[in-house]
Design an enzyme around this catalytic site. Structure first.
Site, PDB file in Angstrom:
ATOM      1  CE  LYS A 175      -1.664   2.648   2.776  1.00 55.92           C
ATOM      2  NZ  LYS A 175      -1.857   3.858   2.156  1.00 55.92           N
ATOM      3  CD  GLU A 253      12.501   4.227   9.009  1.00 60.44           C
ATOM      4  OE1 GLU A 253      12.256   5.205   9.602  1.00 60.44           O
ATOM      5  OE2 GLU A 253      12.405   4.297   7.737  1.00 60.44           O
ATOM      6  CB  CYS A 287      12.735   8.973   8.945  1.00 56.45           C
ATOM      7  SG  CYS A 287      13.241   7.492   7.917  1.00 56.45           S
ATOM      8  CD  GLU A 385      10.805  12.775  11.907  1.00 62.01           C
ATOM      9  OE1 GLU A 385      11.607  12.212  11.265  1.00 62.01           O
ATOM     10  OE2 GLU A 385       9.577  12.208  12.237  1.00 62.01           O
TER      11      GLU A 385
END
Length: 483
Positions: A175, A253, A287, A385
């Site tokens: 997906k 992750e 990331c 973040e």
């Protein structure tokens, strides 16, 4: 954009399938519609899972050498079509074409790596305590794997997971992110051309509106044995809850808050070069990109000055298809608003804008590469973040202080350290609470290296010799009555 690899349907059981509705894919640089893609829902997701499940016995039963040859053929086709694949990434993701070309080579490298690793799934023989027994350890594929991927690396985040899964003998349902489904579908076309059997690699693109329902199917269907997800920590927790109901194997992750520590002994010019790469690649939308710069007081001013000069000299904002561009758009306006919010919060608490600080004239999704000084650890930009082109610099005094600031977070994906003191390097590398450490290096990702984090940055590792283990079960066989 090339035409030959553009597909608009889902890919299920080796066939292109339509859905009852479609959704638009847009160029983040211009807002222009690139095309309409099948908006797959629960029915299509279940069909894809069933197709993967039905294809499982034949795929796992094929020899490792046969699977390796098909993965290698898929890799070869990616390299043959690398320019068109890169153009698709730049169109749907916005990153500069040179970065997109780099991503395709990086993406293909996982197919190459796991084609080689497929033949190195070794079992074990253990000396028994009883003379009439022999003890064997087998490694076998877990089964159907649901692969849920983000928009920031729309090709590489697929192959890093799928390469390992297919090498192990698993089948997959992918997906892709709703912003960037075209890369996943192009990979499906190449997998088909490579001779990957029907049902082994399936893709169910869907809109944001369908994502929750489709994601739930992929995480709860009893035929799915494994989930691999890259994305936010918040979404990862939701998927973990779904997976708990049927106790599925899970790899995650998730988000990071990477510290980049520059000590007084560091080579400032090399630290600035590393900082530029680590922070501003993909406009800060990775990331593992640095979220917090911690710079020791002895070189703080020199670092900030040289970093500012390098940003102005080397970074050029523009459309990803323009050759001079190093900074493309952010993925959407919501991402821009988060950068603005972090800057406003920092400035209201005493931070200074050294360079940048506002939207760029190229368009609503573009933002100037920004450098902040006088940042403190309590500011939003040091706590959340950012996922954008914002570099906040925090001044510190001692090594102990830097480590305390770096580790004062519930996530731990990547961290960076610039120093020329070997003893300090070892201390910091061992004490940083992250899964990956770059020493005098701002880019750490490679197919042969284990990628992953600790704390709430995730579970498991991708790439490297360890990555294939995420898709393998260990079976112990006790063979008795041998005397």
């Amino acid at each position: 954009m090339g035409e030959s690899l553009l597909r608009s349907g889902g890919f299920v059981g080796g066939r292109w399938v339509e859905a009852s509705a479609t959704f638009p894919v847009r160029d983040p640089a211009t807002g222009a519609e690139l095309g309409q893609v099948a908006d797959c829902g629960v029915a299509e997701a279940r069909a894809a899972v069933r197709a993967a499940y039905d294809a499982g016995p034949a795929w796992s039963g094929a020899s490792a050498k046969e699977r390796a040859a098909l993965l290698r053929k898929w890799y070869d086709l990616m390299i043959e079509n690398k320019n068109e694949l890169a153009r698709i990434i730049t169109a749907e993701n916005g990153k500069p074409l040179k970065e997109a070309q780099g991503e395709i080579l990086y993406s293909a490298s996982f197919l190459e790596w796991f084609a080689e690793e497929a033949r190195r799934v070794y079992g074990d023989i253990i000396p028994p305590s009883a003379k009439d027994r022999r003890i064997l350890v087998l490694k076998q594929p877990v089964g159907v794997a649901s692969i849920i991927t983000p928009w920031n690396f729309p090709s590489a985040m697929i192959t890093r997971k799928v390469g390992a899964a297919l090498a192990a003998g698993c089948t997959v349902v992918v997906k892709p992110a709703e912003d960037t489904p075209l890369s996943a579908l192009a990979l499906a076309e190449l997998a088909n051309r490579a001779g990957i059997p029907p049902g082994v690699y399936n893709v169910v693109p869907c809109s944001r509106q369908q994502a929750v329902a489709v994601g739930e199917v992929l995480c709860t269907d009893p035929l799915v044995s494994k989930i691999s997800f890259t994305g936010s920590t918040a979404t990862g927790k939701v998927l973990l809850c779904h997976a708990a109901g049927t106790v599925k194997r899970v790899s995650m992750e998730l988000g990071g808050l990477a510290p980049f520590i520059v000590f007084d002994s560091a080579n400032v010019d090399k630290a600035v070069a590393g900082a530029l790469m680590s922070k501003y690649r993909n406009s800060g939308q990775t990331c593992v990109c640095t979220n917090r710069f911690l710079v020791q007081k002895g070189i703080h001013d020199a670092f900030v000055e040289k970093f500012s000069q390098a940003i102005k000299r080397e970074l050029h904002v523009g459309n990803g298809f323009d050759e001079a561009t190093t900074q493309g758009p952010l993925i959407n306006e919501k991402a821009v608003e988060k950068v603005e919010r972090h800057i406003q919060d920092a400035v209201s608490q005493g931070a200074s804008i050294v360079t940048g600080g506002k939207r760029h004239s190229c368009g609503k999704n573009f933002f100037e590469p920004t450098l902040l000084s006088n940042v403190t650890p309590g500011m939003l930009c040091a706590q959340e973040e950012t996922f954008g082109p914002l570099a906040p610099v925090i001044k510190f005094d001692t090594e102990e202080e830097a480590l305390a600031i770096a580790n004062a977070t519930n996530v731990g994906l990547a961290g960076y350290c610039y120093s020329q003191d070997p003893a300090q390097i070892w201390r910091v590398a061992e004490q940083l609470e992250v899964g990956m450490v770059g020493i005098n290096e701002g880019i750490v990702s490679a197919a042969e290296c284990p990628f992953g984090g600790i704390k709430q940055s995730g579970l498991g590792r991708e790439g490297s010799k360890y990555g294939i283990d995420e898709y393998l079960e260990i079976k112990y066989v006790c063979f008795g009555g041998l005397q």
